[in-house]
Motif scaffolding. Structure first.
Motif, PDB file in Angstrom:
ATOM      1  N   GLY A  16       0.812  -1.212   0.000  1.00  0.00           N
ATOM      2  CA  GLY A  16       0.000   0.000   0.000  1.00  0.00           C
ATOM      3  C   GLY A  16       0.843   1.258   0.000  1.00  0.00           C
ATOM      4  N   LEU A  17       1.969   1.217   0.739  1.00  0.00           N
ATOM      5  CA  LEU A  17       2.820   2.413   0.810  1.00  0.00           C
ATOM      6  C   LEU A  17       3.456   2.752  -0.536  1.00  0.00           C
ATOM      7  CD1 LEU A  17       4.583   1.937   4.253  1.00  0.00           C
ATOM      8  CD2 LEU A  17       2.621   3.372   3.665  1.00  0.00           C
ATOM      9  N   VAL A  18       3.625   1.712  -1.373  1.00  0.00           N
ATOM     10  CA  VAL A  18       4.185   1.929  -2.709  1.00  0.00           C
ATOM     11  C   VAL A  18       3.296   2.884  -3.519  1.00  0.00           C
ATOM     12  CG1 VAL A  18       4.644   0.695  -4.879  1.00  0.00           C
ATOM     13  CG2 VAL A  18       5.421  -0.269  -2.704  1.00  0.00           C
ATOM     14  N   SER A  19       2.042   3.031  -3.067  1.00  0.00           N
ATOM     15  CA  SER A  19       1.115   3.919  -3.785  1.00  0.00           C
ATOM     16  C   SER A  19       1.634   5.352  -3.845  1.00  0.00           C
ATOM     17  CB  SER A  19      -0.262   3.899  -3.116  1.00  0.00           C
ATOM     18  OG  SER A  19      -0.168   4.452  -1.824  1.00  0.00           O
ATOM     19  N   ILE A  20       2.538   5.712  -2.925  1.00  0.00           N
ATOM     20  CA  ILE A  20       3.141   7.052  -3.001  1.00  0.00           C
ATOM     21  C   ILE A  20       3.940   7.175  -4.307  1.00  0.00           C
ATOM     22  CG2 ILE A  20       4.824   8.603  -1.930  1.00  0.00           C
ATOM     23  CD1 ILE A  20       3.885   7.440   0.784  1.00  0.00           C
ATOM     24  N   LEU A  21       4.605   6.081  -4.691  1.00  0.00           N
ATOM     25  CA  LEU A  21       5.338   6.098  -5.962  1.00  0.00           C
ATOM     26  C   LEU A  21       4.376   6.158  -7.146  1.00  0.00           C
ATOM     27  CD1 LEU A  21       8.143   3.467  -5.221  1.00  0.00           C
ATOM     28  CD2 LEU A  21       8.353   5.949  -5.275  1.00  0.00           C
TER      29      LEU A  21
ATOM     30  N   LEU B 147       2.985  -1.870 -10.921  1.00  0.00           N
ATOM     31  CA  LEU B 147       3.915  -1.596  -9.828  1.00  0.00           C
ATOM     32  C   LEU B 147       3.496  -2.348  -8.567  1.00  0.00           C
ATOM     33  CD1 LEU B 147       6.344   0.538  -9.411  1.00  0.00           C
ATOM     34  CD2 LEU B 147       4.645   1.856  -8.150  1.00  0.00           C
ATOM     35  N   SER B 148       2.201  -2.317  -8.260  1.00  0.00           N
ATOM     36  CA  SER B 148       1.751  -2.922  -7.001  1.00  0.00           C
ATOM     37  C   SER B 148       1.668  -4.439  -7.098  1.00  0.00           C
ATOM     38  CB  SER B 148       0.401  -2.327  -6.585  1.00  0.00           C
ATOM     39  OG  SER B 148      -0.534  -2.387  -7.633  1.00  0.00           O
ATOM     40  N   ILE B 149       1.362  -4.962  -8.267  1.00  0.00           N
ATOM     41  CA  ILE B 149       1.334  -6.425  -8.395  1.00  0.00           C
ATOM     42  C   ILE B 149       2.754  -6.981  -8.271  1.00  0.00           C
ATOM     43  CG2 ILE B 149       0.887  -8.326 -10.003  1.00  0.00           C
ATOM     44  CD1 ILE B 149      -1.588  -6.676 -10.952  1.00  0.00           C
ATOM     45  N   ALA B 150       3.711  -6.302  -8.912  1.00  0.00           N
ATOM     46  CA  ALA B 150       5.108  -6.730  -8.771  1.00  0.00           C
ATOM     47  C   ALA B 150       5.537  -6.632  -7.307  1.00  0.00           C
ATOM     48  CB  ALA B 150       6.014  -5.865  -9.648  1.00  0.00           C
TER      49      ALA B 150
ATOM     50  N   ALA C  52      -3.861  -7.852  -0.370  1.00  0.00           N
ATOM     51  CA  ALA C  52      -3.141  -7.579  -1.616  1.00  0.00           C
ATOM     52  C   ALA C  52      -4.028  -6.816  -2.598  1.00  0.00           C
ATOM     53  CB  ALA C  52      -2.655  -8.890  -2.242  1.00  0.00           C
ATOM     54  N   ALA C  53      -5.282  -7.283  -2.741  1.00  0.00           N
ATOM     55  CA  ALA C  53      -6.192  -6.636  -3.691  1.00  0.00           C
ATOM     56  C   ALA C  53      -6.448  -5.183  -3.284  1.00  0.00           C
ATOM     57  CB  ALA C  53      -7.508  -7.411  -3.768  1.00  0.00           C
TER      58      ALA C  53
ATOM     59  N   ASN D 118      -3.059   1.650  -5.141  1.00  0.00           N
ATOM     60  CA  ASN D 118      -2.066   2.119  -6.113  1.00  0.00           C
ATOM     61  C   ASN D 118      -2.722   2.653  -7.386  1.00  0.00           C
ATOM     62  OD1 ASN D 118       1.100   1.473  -5.684  1.00  0.00           O
ATOM     63  ND2 ASN D 118      -0.157   0.131  -4.416  1.00  0.00           N
ATOM     64  N   ILE D 119      -3.719   1.923  -7.886  1.00  0.00           N
ATOM     65  CA  ILE D 119      -4.395   2.344  -9.115  1.00  0.00           C
ATOM     66  C   ILE D 119      -5.039   3.718  -8.901  1.00  0.00           C
ATOM     67  CG2 ILE D 119      -6.363   1.841 -10.627  1.00  0.00           C
ATOM     68  CD1 ILE D 119      -5.701  -1.166 -10.195  1.00  0.00           C
TER      69      ILE D 119
END
Lengths: 246, 246
Positions: free
Chosen positions: B59-64, B110-113, B144-145, B151-152
């Protein structure tokens, strides 16, 4: 000219600016400017820095919304042309490049959306003499190379009309000579060329017609010959002198 | 020009720079560091919530994803490639819509990877501690979902912010400042109503049991983020239409 499917038979296109006006807040940048660009010839769009040339061209290309007036390409607004880059090729001042993209990739991006094949990218790279630097990142390019890459983008779609805003910026004397020859050959192939400049010496040996604006107002539109005895520079200075003191 | 052409062109623009690959790499590193932190700091490895908390780093990757979306639009203004983009596609709504779809898809990739990396990292730590995976497959999927949706949505919000602010540094700084500082300050002022805020909606999407802060149910967080994305994209579309590109 070869006849691959994406190429169309060349037609002669007319460009007409009709009563173009643009206000930026309280400042009138372009004031009721109308002129016609003769087809198959080179027209110089001249005026001092800040006289409204770039704004006029950006309005014509749908990037700046006119306060009033319209620019027509064969009777259509730019935004109404189905594949605009196939009809009008434009290089605008301060056209940008992603610094990390290669010159070839920059053109590939434009080629794809313009609907021309990658083989045309290689042709254009040869025309603008960037073949050897094609795979270098744009951040390594000199100002003159960037200018030629921008010209390449304008030429990609083999457009009937070329609109070039200060294409001589950053070119050295040999680059200028190259540019003049390029414009000549484009006009000789029947293209309509409108080229803006604030440096008269850049254009006086090249243009057939001139349009002169100052402070957003049209001063002259006609053939170079119709300026009469005066040199382009004398005529320009007389027309653009502040408050009519010439 | 078809919408497919615009989608393909946005993908080509992404592929011809290194930024997407860089962000893909950074996100994997962040996930590995974050999850390792959970297990090194002495969280109970037998607690299913520990495994889910570890996975929720996706979830934090969503910043990217958010920054990538901002780059997709504001980056074009920064490097002035937006001129070429709008010259090829004068219908600006089509350009913005294509960017929303392509950058949302990038957020998904990005988030699936990152999810794959997160699962491998979590399993590696559990194996090192000789602990079986305590969380059920159903709970893992749900977290995960939720993180992928986060991210989306954040990528789409990023496109909206980028189109609205257009200044790259300002847009990125503003977005990060909101997440790091402003939302926290606002949350203190409004108490439990903070659950409606953007980042808090993302936290809800992680679907963890009893987080330390007030959050909506997972589906509610999802709906809120979709609403935020929709609102930003709508404002972006409205403001992009007539704004002058100079």
């Amino acid at each position: 000219m070869n006849k691959r499917s994406w190429r169309r038979d060349s037609e002669v296109a007319t460009v007409e600016m009709q009563r173009m006006t643009k206000d930026f807040g309280a400042r009138r940048a372009v004031n009721d400017v109308s002129f016609r660009v003769p087809e198959g010839a080179i027209t110089g769009f001249l005026g001092p820095n800040g006289s409204g040339k770039t704004t006029t061209l950006r309005m014509a290309l749908g990037l700046v919304t006119p306060t009033s007036g319209v620019a027509l390409f064969d009777g259509r607004r730019y935004s109404d042309i189905a594949a605009p880059r196939r009809v009008v090729g434009a290089l605008l001042e301060a056209t940008g490049f992603h610094p990390a993209r290669t010159g070839r990739d920059h053109l590939r991006v434009i080629a794809q959306i313009t609907g021309v094949p990658d083989t045309r990218v290689d042709e254009v790279l040869e025309i603008v003499e960037l073949g050897s630097a094609a795979n270098d990142k744009v951040r390594t390019y000199s100002l003159g190379m960037r200018q030629r890459l921008g010209l390449g983008g304008a030429l990609l779609g083999e457009p009937e009309v070329l609109i070039l805003d200060e294409p001589g910026n950053g070119l050295d004397p040999s680059g200028m000579a190259w540019l003049r020859a390029l414009l000549r050959s484009q006009a000789a192939e029947g293209r309509t060329v409108l080229v803006s400049s604030h440096v008269l010496s850049e254009v006086q040996q090249t243009v057939d017609n001139v349009v002169i604006i100052q402070e957003g107002t049209l001063r002259f539109s006609g053939s170079l010959a119709s300026l009469g005895e005066a040199s382009l520079e004398e005529a320009f200075l007389a027309m653009t002198a502040p408050h009519g003191k010439a | 020009m078809t919408m497919t052409g615009n989608l393909r062109n946005e993908v080509l623009k992404l592929r011809t720079t290194r930024t997407p690959w860089l962000f893909l790499g950074i996100s994997q590193v962040l996930v590995v560091i974050g999850i390792s932190g959970v297990y090194v700091s002495g969280a109970d490895p037998y607690d299913p919530q520990t495994a889910l908390t570890a996975l929720a780093h996706v979830g934090l990757v969503s910043i990217l994803s958010l920054v990538m979306g901002i780059l997709g639009v504001a980056g074009e203004y920064r490097y002035k490639t937006i001129t070429d983009t709008y010259l090829a596609t004068p219908s600006r709504g089509k350009v913005v819509a294509a960017k929303v779809l392509v950058y949302s898809a990038f957020g998904a990739v990005l988030s699936i990877a990152s999810t794959v990396t997160a699962l491998i990292t979590t399993l590696a730590w559990l194996k090192a501690k000789d602990v079986p995976m305590p969380a059920s497959a159903g709970d893992l999927w749900q977290t995960a979902a939720g993180c992928v949706v986060w991210n989306i949505c954040f990528a789409a919000v990023g496109v909206g912010v980028g189109a609205l602010v257009r200044n790259l540094a300002g847009a990125v700084a503003g977005a990060l400042l909101w997440i790091a500082v402003v939302e926290g300050l606002v949350a203190q002022l409004i108490g439990d109503n903070a659950k409606w805020l953007a980042f808090r909606s993302g936290v809800a999407l992680e679907g963890l049991d009893s987080p330390s802060i007030a959050v909506l149910p997972q589906w509610g967080g999802g709906l809120m983020l979709v609403a935020y994305a929709g609102a930003f994209v709508a404002v972006a579309l409205a403001t992009s239409m007539r704004r002058d590109v100079t």
